[in-house]
Enzyme design. Structure first.
Site, mmCIF file in Angstrom:
data_model
loop_
_atom_site.group_PDB
_atom_site.id
_atom_site.type_symbol
_atom_site.label_atom_id
_atom_site.label_comp_id
_atom_site.label_asym_id
_atom_site.label_seq_id
_atom_site.Cartn_x
_atom_site.Cartn_y
_atom_site.Cartn_z
ATOM 1 N N ARG A 42 1.045 -1.303 -0.105
ATOM 2 C CA ARG A 42 0.034 0.049 -0.084
ATOM 3 C C ARG A 42 1.108 1.228 -0.097
ATOM 4 O O ARG A 42 1.529 1.630 1.028
ATOM 5 C CB ARG A 42 -0.954 0.034 1.127
ATOM 6 C CG ARG A 42 -1.948 1.168 1.432
ATOM 7 C CD ARG A 42 -2.977 0.675 2.472
ATOM 8 N NE ARG A 42 -3.983 2.032 2.623
ATOM 9 C CZ ARG A 42 -3.948 2.662 3.407
ATOM 10 N NH1 ARG A 42 -2.831 2.755 4.401
ATOM 11 N NH2 ARG A 42 -5.010 3.607 3.266
ATOM 12 N N SER A 111 -12.999 -3.543 -0.421
ATOM 13 C CA SER A 111 -13.266 -3.109 0.794
ATOM 14 C C SER A 111 -15.051 -2.800 1.025
ATOM 15 O O SER A 111 -15.500 -2.585 0.049
ATOM 16 C CB SER A 111 -12.708 -1.834 1.120
ATOM 17 O OG SER A 111 -11.395 -2.036 1.356
ATOM 18 N N LYS A 140 -5.729 4.906 8.925
ATOM 19 C CA LYS A 140 -6.532 5.499 8.029
ATOM 20 C C LYS A 140 -7.544 6.594 8.380
ATOM 21 O O LYS A 140 -8.324 6.241 9.211
ATOM 22 C CB LYS A 140 -7.402 4.286 7.127
ATOM 23 C CG LYS A 140 -7.553 4.291 5.839
ATOM 24 C CD LYS A 140 -8.048 3.008 5.316
ATOM 25 C CE LYS A 140 -8.041 3.259 3.637
ATOM 26 N NZ LYS A 140 -9.589 3.008 3.413
#
Length: 213
Positions: A42, A111, A140
């Site tokens: 990521r 997701s 996040k």
């Protein structure tokens, strides 16, 4: 490449926030030695050239440990580097479009925060779902909370594997027992720890116990 449930047991998502004087490759290898069963690369702020170079390095490591290697969000890069798959969020490319781009043989993770989103992702060709944030998370900023009750409803509604994400660590992983998930996705619980290999090993054992309950 099919997504096997056992590959989702301890799903490690990279974050360069805690690199210090180490390389991301070193951190990832430590997590693989400790028992990470899937790696998602990521990168939100890396230019294409460096992202590609890094992706090739991490892919080789994953091959060495025979663990699936996924790219977060960047569908084109996942195809370019021949990753095992890609993971997209609700605000990224639509899952059906991603499936067309990556073909039938790569893993597609999506997701989801609601039963509706989960069903749509499954219909669009998702191989597994990442559901969360199940606990408050610092990695996040925009992570919406998902109750453990909703997590359970999603697991009961879809036929594809579900992994929980968001604020999961050694202290709370057992709270997810009985929800129906087949694993946990973690970031800081592995990569922010002083001993990454030991953190991964402990989490692997806890996740296994939690799933089997």
């Amino acid at each position: 490449m099919n997504c096997d449930k056992k590959d989702l047991l301890l799903y490690a998502v990279t974050d360069r926030a805690w690199l210090g004087d180490k390389t991301l490759s070193w951190q990832v290898e430590e997590s693989l030695k400790g028992g990470a069963t899937m790696i998602q690369l990521r990168e939100k702020h890396l230019d294409h050239e460096h992202f590609l170079k890094e992706a090739k390095e991490i892919k080789e490591l994953c091959r060495k440990y025979q663990v699936p290697f996924l790219i977060n969000d960047d569908v084109d890069l996942a195809v370019e580097v021949d990753a095992d798959g890609v993971h997209v969020g609700q605000h990224d490319m639509e899952a059906g479009e991603v499936r067309k781009k990556i073909g039938p043989n790569r893993i597609l993770g999506v997701s989801a925060q609601t039963v509706e989103q989960a069903l749509l992702a499954q219909q669009a060709g998702a191989d597994y779902l990442g559901v969360g944030a199940v606990f408050p998370t610092g990695t996040k900023d925009d992570a919406d909370a998902v109750s453990i009750q909703t997590l359970g409803e999603i697991c009961r509604t879809v036929s594809i594997p579900v992994v929980a994400i968001g604020g999961i660590g050694q202290h709370n992983v057992m709270q997810l027992a009985g929800s129906g998930i087949c694993g946990i996705a973690v970031v800081s619980a592995i990569y922010a720890q002083p001993d990454i290999q030991n953190a991964a090993s402990t989490l692997h054992a806890l996740a296994k116990e939690m799933v089997e309950r």
